[in-house]
Scaffold this motif. Sequence first.
Motif, PDB file in Angstrom:
ATOM      1  N   PRO A  70       0.798  -1.222   0.000  1.00 55.98           N
ATOM      2  CA  PRO A  70       0.000   0.000   0.000  1.00 55.98           C
ATOM      3  C   PRO A  70       0.837   1.282   0.000  1.00 55.98           C
ATOM      4  N   HIS A  71       2.160   1.175   0.163  1.00 50.57           N
ATOM      5  CA  HIS A  71       2.984   2.370   0.386  1.00 50.57           C
ATOM      6  C   HIS A  71       3.416   3.081  -0.892  1.00 50.57           C
ATOM      7  N   HIS A  72       3.742   2.342  -1.934  1.00 49.70           N
ATOM      8  CA  HIS A  72       4.151   2.896  -3.223  1.00 49.70           C
ATOM      9  C   HIS A  72       5.240   3.960  -3.063  1.00 49.70           C
ATOM     10  N   CYS A  73       6.326   3.611  -2.405  1.00 48.56           N
ATOM     11  CA  CYS A  73       7.421   4.555  -2.140  1.00 48.56           C
ATOM     12  C   CYS A  73       8.125   4.936  -3.440  1.00 48.56           C
ATOM     13  N   PRO A  74       8.227   6.225  -3.754  1.00 51.04           N
ATOM     14  CA  PRO A  74       8.982   6.638  -4.943  1.00 51.04           C
ATOM     15  C   PRO A  74      10.417   6.129  -4.862  1.00 51.04           C
ATOM     16  N   GLY A  75      10.890   5.535  -5.957  1.00 49.88           N
ATOM     17  CA  GLY A  75      12.240   5.001  -6.003  1.00 49.88           C
ATOM     18  C   GLY A  75      12.357   3.571  -5.503  1.00 49.88           C
ATOM     19  N   CYS A  76      11.248   2.955  -5.139  1.00 49.66           N
ATOM     20  CA  CYS A  76      11.259   1.564  -4.665  1.00 49.66           C
ATOM     21  C   CYS A  76      11.919   0.682  -5.719  1.00 49.66           C
ATOM     22  N   TRP A  77      12.750  -0.234  -5.267  1.00 46.75           N
ATOM     23  CA  TRP A  77      13.445  -1.118  -6.197  1.00 46.75           C
ATOM     24  C   TRP A  77      12.577  -2.307  -6.603  1.00 46.75           C
ATOM     25  N   ASN A  78      11.388  -2.427  -6.033  1.00 44.34           N
ATOM     26  CA  ASN A  78      10.571  -3.609  -6.273  1.00 44.34           C
ATOM     27  C   ASN A  78       9.122  -3.242  -6.621  1.00 44.34           C
ATOM     28  N   GLU A  79       8.958  -2.285  -7.492  1.00 42.08           N
ATOM     29  CA  GLU A  79       7.621  -1.785  -7.871  1.00 42.08           C
ATOM     30  C   GLU A  79       6.686  -2.866  -8.398  1.00 42.08           C
ATOM     31  N   GLU A  80       7.238  -3.900  -9.023  1.00 43.37           N
ATOM     32  CA  GLU A  80       6.385  -4.944  -9.604  1.00 43.37           C
ATOM     33  C   GLU A  80       5.596  -5.702  -8.544  1.00 43.37           C
ATOM     34  N   THR A  81       5.907  -5.499  -7.269  1.00 43.95           N
ATOM     35  CA  THR A  81       5.181  -6.185  -6.201  1.00 43.95           C
ATOM     36  C   THR A  81       4.037  -5.354  -5.622  1.00 43.95           C
ATOM     37  N   TRP A  82       3.852  -4.140  -6.094  1.00 43.18           N
ATOM     38  CA  TRP A  82       2.878  -3.230  -5.488  1.00 43.18           C
ATOM     39  C   TRP A  82       1.430  -3.665  -5.654  1.00 43.18           C
ATOM     40  N   GLU A  83       1.023  -3.923  -6.881  1.00 45.27           N
ATOM     41  CA  GLU A  83      -0.389  -4.193  -7.177  1.00 45.27           C
ATOM     42  C   GLU A  83      -0.688  -5.679  -7.036  1.00 45.27           C
ATOM     43  N   ARG A  84      -1.846  -6.001  -6.485  1.00 52.03           N
ATOM     44  CA  ARG A  84      -2.246  -7.398  -6.291  1.00 52.03           C
ATOM     45  C   ARG A  84      -2.322  -8.090  -7.641  1.00 52.03           C
ATOM     46  N   ASN A  85      -1.652  -9.228  -7.730  1.00 53.19           N
ATOM     47  CA  ASN A  85      -1.671 -10.048  -8.926  1.00 53.19           C
ATOM     48  C   ASN A  85      -2.321 -11.381  -8.543  1.00 53.19           C
ATOM     49  N   GLU A  86      -3.535 -11.585  -8.985  1.00 53.04           N
ATOM     50  CA  GLU A  86      -4.319 -12.769  -8.601  1.00 53.04           C
ATOM     51  C   GLU A  86      -3.689 -14.079  -9.082  1.00 53.04           C
ATOM     52  N   THR A  87      -2.796 -14.025 -10.057  1.00 42.54           N
ATOM     53  CA  THR A  87      -2.164 -15.252 -10.551  1.00 42.54           C
ATOM     54  C   THR A  87      -1.059 -15.753  -9.615  1.00 42.54           C
ATOM     55  N   LEU A  88      -0.718 -14.981  -8.586  1.00 40.85           N
ATOM     56  CA  LEU A  88       0.371 -15.350  -7.681  1.00 40.85           C
ATOM     57  C   LEU A  88      -0.113 -16.075  -6.425  1.00 40.85           C
ATOM     58  N   TYR A  89      -1.362 -16.481  -6.413  1.00 41.65           N
ATOM     59  CA  TYR A  89      -1.944 -17.178  -5.267  1.00 41.65           C
ATOM     60  C   TYR A  89      -1.222 -18.492  -5.005  1.00 41.65           C
ATOM     61  N   GLN A  90      -0.912 -18.737  -3.721  1.00 40.36           N
ATOM     62  CA  GLN A  90      -0.339 -20.016  -3.302  1.00 40.36           C
ATOM     63  C   GLN A  90      -1.001 -20.433  -1.999  1.00 40.36           C
ATOM     64  N   ASP A  91      -1.298 -21.696  -1.871  1.00 39.68           N
ATOM     65  CA  ASP A  91      -1.889 -22.229  -0.658  1.00 39.68           C
ATOM     66  C   ASP A  91      -0.907 -22.077   0.507  1.00 39.68           C
ATOM     67  N   ASN A  92      -1.382 -21.555   1.643  1.00 41.93           N
ATOM     68  CA  ASN A  92      -0.509 -21.311   2.793  1.00 41.93           C
ATOM     69  C   ASN A  92       0.220 -22.571   3.253  1.00 41.93           C
ATOM     70  N   ASP A  93      -0.472 -23.701   3.298  1.00 41.39           N
ATOM     71  CA  ASP A  93       0.167 -24.929   3.761  1.00 41.39           C
ATOM     72  C   ASP A  93       1.247 -25.401   2.783  1.00 41.39           C
ATOM     73  N   GLN A  94       1.038 -25.155   1.499  1.00 40.49           N
ATOM     74  CA  GLN A  94       2.084 -25.481   0.518  1.00 40.49           C
ATOM     75  C   GLN A  94       3.284 -24.558   0.692  1.00 40.49           C
ATOM     76  N   VAL A  95       3.040 -23.283   0.985  1.00 40.54           N
ATOM     77  CA  VAL A  95       4.130 -22.336   1.243  1.00 40.54           C
ATOM     78  C   VAL A  95       4.931 -22.797   2.456  1.00 40.54           C
ATOM     79  N   ILE A  96       4.235 -23.171   3.512  1.00 45.42           N
ATOM     80  CA  ILE A  96       4.906 -23.645   4.734  1.00 45.42           C
ATOM     81  C   ILE A  96       5.796 -24.845   4.405  1.00 45.42           C
ATOM     82  N   GLN A  97       5.283 -25.780   3.634  1.00 42.70           N
ATOM     83  CA  GLN A  97       6.076 -26.966   3.289  1.00 42.70           C
ATOM     84  C   GLN A  97       7.294 -26.590   2.446  1.00 42.70           C
ATOM     85  N   GLU A  98       7.128 -25.674   1.500  1.00 44.15           N
ATOM     86  CA  GLU A  98       8.263 -25.238   0.682  1.00 44.15           C
ATOM     87  C   GLU A  98       9.333 -24.555   1.526  1.00 44.15           C
ATOM     88  N   VAL A  99       8.890 -23.733   2.489  1.00 46.29           N
ATOM     89  CA  VAL A  99       9.842 -23.070   3.381  1.00 46.29           C
ATOM     90  C   VAL A  99      10.565 -24.106   4.228  1.00 46.29           C
TER      91      VAL A  99
END
Length: 172
Positions: A29-58
Amino acid sequence: MAYLHQIKKYDMENSWRGASVSLWFNQCPHHCPGCWNEETWERNETLYQDNDQVIQEVKDGLGEGVFQLNTLALLGGDPLSPKNIQDTIYIVKALKEWRPDLNVICWTGFTWEQVSRSKLLKPILEYLDVLVDGRFMIDRKIEGKKYGSDNQRAIDVQNTLSEGKIKIMEDF
């Protein structure tokens, strides 16, 4: 249902001591000018991952026994964004229950004061070891730290909570 750009299973750049597993959350929500990672700002629905699968991957990335990593890094986007916080808490809580000595570092655009006073955000503090707080400010950019501008702080979360006063980690 976490929205993640990436799970990096061996990250030397965004760690504390040694390597980490890093979760790159989507949405900020911050949208800091000069952010090095702007591509992460807006919600991208295609990036959904199941929490339990994330936990297992970690867990797979952290490993066990002699060849284990001891740090989880939360970046983004913003893992503490109101759109991410419930998933962040779910994932980190499960990982800390699995391995209580796991070091968890979180970068956020929110300040300590905002997080610690928010009913929504405050519960995450129980599971964090280091909170890098504050929005990136391009006119205050610095080098040689694991954060980008001199208004940001690396806070020792558990000592801050126990002592009731902010404890800055100067060597971070």
